[in-house]
Scaffold this active site. Structure first.
Site, short mmCIF file in Angstrom:
data_model
loop_
_atom_site.label_atom_id
_atom_site.label_comp_id
_atom_site.label_asym_id
_atom_site.label_seq_id
_atom_site.Cartn_x
_atom_site.Cartn_y
_atom_site.Cartn_z
CE1 TYR A 93 -13.00 -8.29 1.14
CE2 TYR A 93 -11.27 -9.86 0.59
CZ TYR A 93 -11.71 -8.74 1.28
OH TYR A 93 -10.84 -8.07 2.11
NE ARG A 144 -11.15 6.50 -4.61
CZ ARG A 144 -12.34 6.75 -5.11
NH1 ARG A 144 -12.48 7.68 -6.07
NH2 ARG A 144 -13.40 6.10 -4.69
NE ARG A 186 -7.70 4.95 2.41
CZ ARG A 186 -8.51 4.36 3.29
NH1 ARG A 186 -9.63 4.97 3.64
NH2 ARG A 186 -8.20 3.19 3.81
NE ARG A 235 -4.04 -1.82 2.33
CZ ARG A 235 -4.31 -2.29 3.56
NH1 ARG A 235 -3.81 -1.69 4.62
NH2 ARG A 235 -5.07 -3.34 3.71
CG ASP A 247 -9.27 -3.98 -4.65
OD1 ASP A 247 -8.89 -3.32 -3.66
OD2 ASP A 247 -10.03 -4.96 -4.56
#
Length: 343
Positions: A149, A36, A27, A23, A73
């Site tokens: 998921y 973003r 952010r 990562r 992702d």
């Protein structure tokens, strides 16, 4: 110029330990947040070569890592298979769950590469734009983690629906894993075709299952992916990351055939050096929250990790990804600490 991260993955470590961070595009960087904000949704963001290329390059410009990991992702794979995937602000990923044969039958590899094709375009652009000494890393989620998921329809603390399907309807669960093996292998092969120097397989939720199922749901699918990728790209290094696998790590390494394995924060380094690093290159394993704290404790821990693993092939990384509240100045200090260490 030599790509020391790639050479380390191939078993040729240098005096300086190479590094990248999970990562590392994220952010915590203000320039990431600016990009973003221009995308209408997170999936649109992942599928925009312009935006994905830019945010992949941002941490390389700032900190000079030896590896740049494709911005995408792990849920690109179920999206490519035809499952509806979206992200809700403040909540996370959502999917229309696969719970029975009818919902499984709606999945297909038929249009997969067309759906995810912009990911390959991002890699092609990065191959041109990255500095020549930076290793380009592709990645995918492992079948077990992605299946959780797909079956839950969201993230989960205990992955109960996936585990219960695995126990109660092993035929359907096996079909989902088999489809994910095929899709993931094709996806990684296409990433390498597009320019990836190495790839990582993330099994973020591998700690949720007992030993017999770990072998069946984690080791065997990963081995199948490795075999399929190696059949097309025999020389491309593959990194495994069965997070929180603990004592199963040596078995995972031996049976999957990965070139390197990522260590989560909880792995004791003396044990890892003896039982894991003796087999393959290891990657890791600083606590991401220590980078939030920063300062001398972070520097001391970085030097401890570097010293403990200096006897073999080691790529410095985190035990998991950066968290959003990470101060960029702490990442800069950590990067300089790693660069200044010599074996």
């Amino acid at each position: 110029m030599a790509k020391i991260l790639l050479e380390t993955l191939k078993g040729n470590p240098s005096d300086r330990v190479p590094f990248w961070f999970m990562r590392q595009a994220g952010r915590y960087l203000p320039e990431y947040r600016e990009v973003r904000a221009t995308a209408p949704s997170f999936m649109d963001f992942c599928y925009s070569p312009d935006k994905a290329t830019e945010v992949t390059l941002q941490p390389i410009r700032r900190f000079g890592m030896d590896g740049a990991i494709l911005f995408a992702d792990i849920l690109v794979v179920p999206d490519g298979l035809g499952q509806d995937v979206w992200f809700e602000a403040g909540v996370g990923p959502r999917l229309n769950p696969v719970t029975d044969k009818a919902s499984y039958d709606r999945l297909s590899l038929g249009a997969f590469h067309e759906k995810v094709g912009n990911v390959y375009e991002t890699l092609r652009r990065l191959k041109v734009e990255l500095p020549s000494d930076v290793t380009l890393l592709g990645f995918a989620g492992a079948p077990w983690t992605v299946a959780t998921y797909m079956i839950e329809g969201a993230g989960s603390k205990d992955h109960a629906a996936a585990r219960q399907m695995g126990y109660g309807d092993p035929e359907l669960f096996g079909k989902i894993l088999d489809l994910l093996v095929d899709a993931t292998a094709e996806y990684l092969i296409a990433q390498i075709d597009a320019g990836a120097d190495a790839v990582q397989i993330f099994d973020s939720w591998s700690a949720a299952i007992p030993e017999p199922m770990f072998e069946k749901w984690v080791i065997e699918p990963t081995r199948a992916i490795v075999d399929k990728v190696r059949a097309k790209h025999a020389e491309t290094p593959i990194i495994g990351f069965p997070r929180l696998a603990g004592a199963m790590l040596p078995e995972f390494v031996a049976r999957t055939g990965v070139n390197a394995v990522s260590l989560d924060t909880g792995v004791p380094l003396s044990w890892a050096a003896e039982h894991v690093q003796s087999q393959v290159c290891v990657q890791g394993n600083m606590d991401p929250h220590l980078v939030v704290a920063g300062g001398q404790p972070m520097v001391d821990e970085a030097n401890r990790i570097l010293d403990k693993l200096k006897g073999g092939a080691h790529i410095f990384n985190l035990g998991h990804g950066f968290v959003p509240q990470t101060p960029p100045e702490n990442v800069a200090l950590l990067s300089e600490t790693i660069k200044n260490f010599r074996r």
